[in-house]
Enzyme design. Structure first.
Site, mmCIF file in Angstrom:
data_model
loop_
_atom_site.group_PDB
_atom_site.id
_atom_site.type_symbol
_atom_site.label_atom_id
_atom_site.label_comp_id
_atom_site.label_asym_id
_atom_site.label_seq_id
_atom_site.Cartn_x
_atom_site.Cartn_y
_atom_site.Cartn_z
ATOM 1 N N ALA A 127 0.795 -1.232 0.000
ATOM 2 C CA ALA A 127 0.000 0.000 0.000
ATOM 3 C C ALA A 127 0.830 1.286 0.000
ATOM 4 O O ALA A 127 0.262 2.368 0.062
ATOM 5 C CB ALA A 127 -1.031 0.046 1.138
ATOM 6 N N ALA A 128 2.164 1.177 -0.098
ATOM 7 C CA ALA A 128 2.959 2.415 -0.230
ATOM 8 C C ALA A 128 2.550 3.131 -1.528
ATOM 9 O O ALA A 128 2.393 4.358 -1.546
ATOM 10 C CB ALA A 128 4.452 2.108 -0.226
ATOM 11 N N GLY A 129 2.386 2.363 -2.591
ATOM 12 C CA GLY A 129 1.952 2.947 -3.865
ATOM 13 C C GLY A 129 0.567 3.573 -3.744
ATOM 14 O O GLY A 129 0.306 4.651 -4.291
ATOM 15 N N ASP A 130 -0.331 2.914 -2.994
ATOM 16 C CA ASP A 130 -1.685 3.469 -2.809
ATOM 17 C C ASP A 130 -1.618 4.760 -1.989
ATOM 18 O O ASP A 130 -2.334 5.727 -2.280
ATOM 19 C CB ASP A 130 -2.585 2.446 -2.107
ATOM 20 C CG ASP A 130 -2.842 1.218 -2.976
ATOM 21 O OD1 ASP A 130 -2.847 1.349 -4.217
ATOM 22 O OD2 ASP A 130 -3.022 0.119 -2.415
HETATM 23 P P1 ADP Z 1 4.174 0.084 -5.803
HETATM 24 O O1 ADP Z 1 4.041 -0.365 -4.378
HETATM 25 O O2 ADP Z 1 2.897 0.551 -6.401
HETATM 26 O O3 ADP Z 1 4.966 -0.851 -6.671
HETATM 27 P P2 ADP Z 1 6.569 1.678 -5.341
HETATM 28 O O4 ADP Z 1 7.237 0.450 -4.818
HETATM 29 O O5 ADP Z 1 7.217 2.396 -6.471
HETATM 30 O O6 ADP Z 1 5.047 1.430 -5.726
HETATM 31 O O7 ADP Z 1 6.421 2.687 -4.103
HETATM 32 C C1 ADP Z 1 5.597 3.838 -4.171
HETATM 33 C C2 ADP Z 1 6.251 4.974 -3.406
HETATM 34 O O8 ADP Z 1 6.379 4.583 -2.034
HETATM 35 C C3 ADP Z 1 7.664 5.336 -3.857
HETATM 36 O O9 ADP Z 1 7.632 6.292 -4.900
HETATM 37 C C4 ADP Z 1 8.269 5.907 -2.580
HETATM 38 O O10 ADP Z 1 7.923 7.278 -2.458
HETATM 39 C C5 ADP Z 1 7.561 5.117 -1.482
HETATM 40 N N1 ADP Z 1 8.411 3.994 -1.035
HETATM 41 C C6 ADP Z 1 8.372 2.707 -1.460
HETATM 42 N N2 ADP Z 1 9.316 1.963 -0.864
HETATM 43 C C7 ADP Z 1 9.973 2.810 -0.017
HETATM 44 C C8 ADP Z 1 11.063 2.682 0.899
HETATM 45 N N3 ADP Z 1 11.686 1.514 1.055
HETATM 46 N N4 ADP Z 1 11.451 3.780 1.597
HETATM 47 C C9 ADP Z 1 10.833 4.969 1.447
HETATM 48 N N5 ADP Z 1 9.796 5.174 0.591
HETATM 49 C C10 ADP Z 1 9.375 4.114 -0.128
#
Ligand code: ADP
Length: 296
Positions: free
Chosen positions: A241-244
């Site tokens: 859910a970081a992407g969400d």
């Molecule tokens: P998804 O989960 O949709 O594949 P990402 O992995 O690119 O998307 O992550 C979405 C956003 O979450 C990134 O652009 C970043 O800002 C944040 N993020 C993801 N992983 C990390 C991390 N390990 N540390 C800090 N921010 C993170």
């Protein structure tokens, strides 16, 4: 803010290792949580203070009631949520290994029944911003984008090649690395910020794009101009859910009038806080929590 999308019950089982085909492995205690990209993004927006409506479908079952309760708890307006009796609620079976590596099977159920007609009476034409993903039928996403009069933000996940009319109606496209590769018809995911920017430029039907790159942050490509927004540094424990969180925060900031780079700088904080905490919806931060890190 109006979010049109999926709601899934996530059933999560921890395992020491993933099963091979034909094999049974014994896992730890399972838990059930509300999820689905659409519902997660709606919750992300609501926690960040946006008045949020959700348009989707759930089944007339126990999972559906869990999903409705979760959305109601965050104050999301649900007159556009339909309880359907011809399919079970969407379900995600998630097996999580010791390193956080997961295997997921999604059964779309009611989400696959979300139709263009379900947009009637939702006020989509008057919404300041409409946030979309691809866990509901593509025809419904296309109809939502073409009926919207406000800002259209599309998170093209899970990735499929998209019709150019949908891309043309999208104001801001927010793919991750893999989704960008699928949209651009590339064989490999972009390995660097420069490669991501080049692939984004090749999709010239979209003028404004934010490519998320996990711990490498995000790249904003606006009318060909590239800006790298590094990730906010945290110890990531569960990036579910970081992407969400990122898509929700980006959309809220844009709706409030921020420019695209400023919106991405704010969204990186919301996404990092979600990556620092365990779970999907439970990990999504409130506005106060984001403000502590990034004062307005
Ligand atoms: P998804 O989960 O949709 O594949 P990402 O992995 O690119 O998307 O992550 C979405 C956003 O979450 C990134 O652009 C970043 O800002 C944040 N993020 C993801 N992983 C990390 C991390 N390990 N540390 C800090 N921010 C993170």
């Amino acid at each position: 803010m109006l979010v049109v999308g999926s709601a899934n019950a996530d059933i999560v089982v921890p395992v020491e290792r993933h099963p091979r085909v034909g094999e049974t492995v014994i896992g730890g205690d399972h838990y059930r949580a509300a999820g689905g990209k659409g519902a997660n993004q709606a919750v992300a927006c609501a926690r960040l203070g946006a008045r949020t409506r959700f348009v989707g479908r759930v089944g007339d079952d126990d999972h559906g009631r869990l999903l409705i309760d979760a959305l109601t708890h965050d104050g999301i307006e649900l007159s556009g949520l339909r309880v359907t009796d011809d399919a079970p609620s969407g379900l995600a079976l998630i097996v999580v290994g010791p390193d956080g590596d997961n295997s997921i099977v999604v059964s779309p159920g009611a989400n696959a029944r979300l139709s263009r007609g379900d947009l009637d009476g939702t006020g989509i034409e008057g919404a300041g911003a409409v946030l979309l993903q691809l866990e509901v039928p593509l025809g419904t996403v296309e109809a939502a984008a073409s009926r919207a009069r406000g800002l259209v933000v599309l998170n093209p996940a899970p990735a499929v090649p998209l019709p150019s009319a949908l891309l043309a109606r999208t104001d801001v496209l927010v793919p991750n690395r893999g989704e960008l590769a699928v949209l651009a018809g590339a064989n490999d995911e972009p390995a660097s910020i420069d490669e991501a920017a080049d692939l984004a430029r090749s999709l010239d039907v979209v003028d404004r794009m934010v490519i998320t790159l996990g711990a490498d942050g995000a790249v904003v490509v606006e009318h060909g101009t590239v800006t790298h927004v590094p990730a906010h540094s945290v110890v990531a424990r569960d990036t579910t859910a970081a992407g969400d969180a990122f898509c929700g925060a980006l959309s809220v900031a844009l709706l409030e009038g921020a420019d695209l780079v400023a919106a991405a700088r704010w969204a990186r904080v919301g996404a990092a806080l979600a990556a620092e905490r365990v779970g999907a919806q439970p990990s999504l931060p409130t506005r106060d929590e984001v403000a502590e890190v990034a004062p307005a």
